[in-house]
Design a protein around this motif. Structure first.
Motif, short mmCIF file in Angstrom:
data_model
loop_
_atom_site.label_atom_id
_atom_site.label_comp_id
_atom_site.label_asym_id
_atom_site.label_seq_id
_atom_site.Cartn_x
_atom_site.Cartn_y
_atom_site.Cartn_z
N VAL A 17 0.85 -1.18 0.00
CA VAL A 17 0.00 0.00 0.00
C VAL A 17 0.89 1.23 0.00
N LEU A 18 0.73 2.06 -1.01
CA LEU A 18 1.48 3.31 -1.12
C LEU A 18 0.53 4.47 -0.87
N MET A 19 1.00 5.45 -0.16
CA MET A 19 0.20 6.64 0.11
C MET A 19 0.86 7.81 -0.60
N GLU A 40 3.67 12.87 -11.05
CA GLU A 40 2.85 12.00 -11.90
C GLU A 40 3.43 10.60 -12.10
N SER A 41 4.74 10.44 -11.96
CA SER A 41 5.36 9.14 -12.24
C SER A 41 4.84 8.05 -11.30
N TRP A 42 4.52 8.39 -10.04
CA TRP A 42 4.00 7.38 -9.11
C TRP A 42 2.63 6.88 -9.54
N SER A 43 1.87 7.68 -10.26
CA SER A 43 0.54 7.25 -10.67
C SER A 43 0.59 6.08 -11.64
N HIS A 44 1.73 5.87 -12.31
CA HIS A 44 1.87 4.76 -13.25
C HIS A 44 2.39 3.50 -12.58
N VAL A 45 2.87 3.60 -11.35
CA VAL A 45 3.41 2.46 -10.63
C VAL A 45 2.29 1.59 -10.06
N ARG A 49 -5.89 2.30 -7.78
CA ARG A 49 -5.82 3.58 -7.10
C ARG A 49 -7.16 3.86 -6.44
N ILE A 50 -7.12 4.15 -5.15
CA ILE A 50 -8.32 4.48 -4.39
C ILE A 50 -8.12 5.87 -3.80
N MET A 51 -9.07 6.75 -4.05
CA MET A 51 -9.01 8.10 -3.50
C MET A 51 -9.88 8.15 -2.26
N LEU A 52 -9.29 8.57 -1.14
CA LEU A 52 -10.02 8.73 0.11
C LEU A 52 -10.42 10.18 0.26
N ILE A 53 -11.70 10.41 0.52
CA ILE A 53 -12.26 11.75 0.52
C ILE A 53 -13.05 11.99 1.81
N VAL A 64 -10.48 4.77 -8.41
CA VAL A 64 -10.13 5.65 -9.52
C VAL A 64 -9.47 4.88 -10.65
N LYS A 65 -8.65 3.89 -10.32
CA LYS A 65 -7.92 3.13 -11.33
C LYS A 65 -7.86 1.68 -10.92
N SER A 66 -8.20 0.77 -11.84
CA SER A 66 -8.12 -0.66 -11.58
C SER A 66 -8.19 -1.41 -12.91
N PRO A 67 -7.45 -2.51 -13.04
CA PRO A 67 -7.53 -3.29 -14.27
C PRO A 67 -8.94 -3.88 -14.50
N SER A 68 -9.69 -4.06 -13.42
CA SER A 68 -11.03 -4.66 -13.57
C SER A 68 -12.11 -3.60 -13.75
#
Length: 71
Positions: A17-19, A40-45, A49-53, A64-68
């Motif tokens: 888990v990366l924050m 922006e480079s970390w967004s490709h790693v 991706r889950i955004m907590l609001i 926000v981002k998932s292969p499924s």
């Protein structure tokens, strides 16, 4: 660092888990928008991706981002 974390995750069958804090980015030519504080480079790693609001005293998690996830 991202490749090292991925290697460890695969080797030991772990979830990593990366924050990354989000900040507001201002530009003279475009509107203000959210941008990852580490760049922006970390967004490709990350694979997912889950955004907590926080909104109106409630916590939300948005996928926000998932292969499924279908586009």
């Amino acid at each position: 660092m991202g490749n090292q974390l991925l290697s460890i995750a695969v080797k030991y069958r772990l979830a990593v888990v990366l924050m990354n804090q989000v900040t507001t980015k201002f530009s003279a030519t475009e509107r203000a928008h959210y941008a990852p504080a580490l760049g922006e480079s970390w967004s490709h790693v990350a694979t997912n991706r889950i955004m907590l609001i926080w909104r109106n005293g409630q916590r939300y998690a948005q996928l926000v981002k998932s292969p499924s996830r279908q586009s």
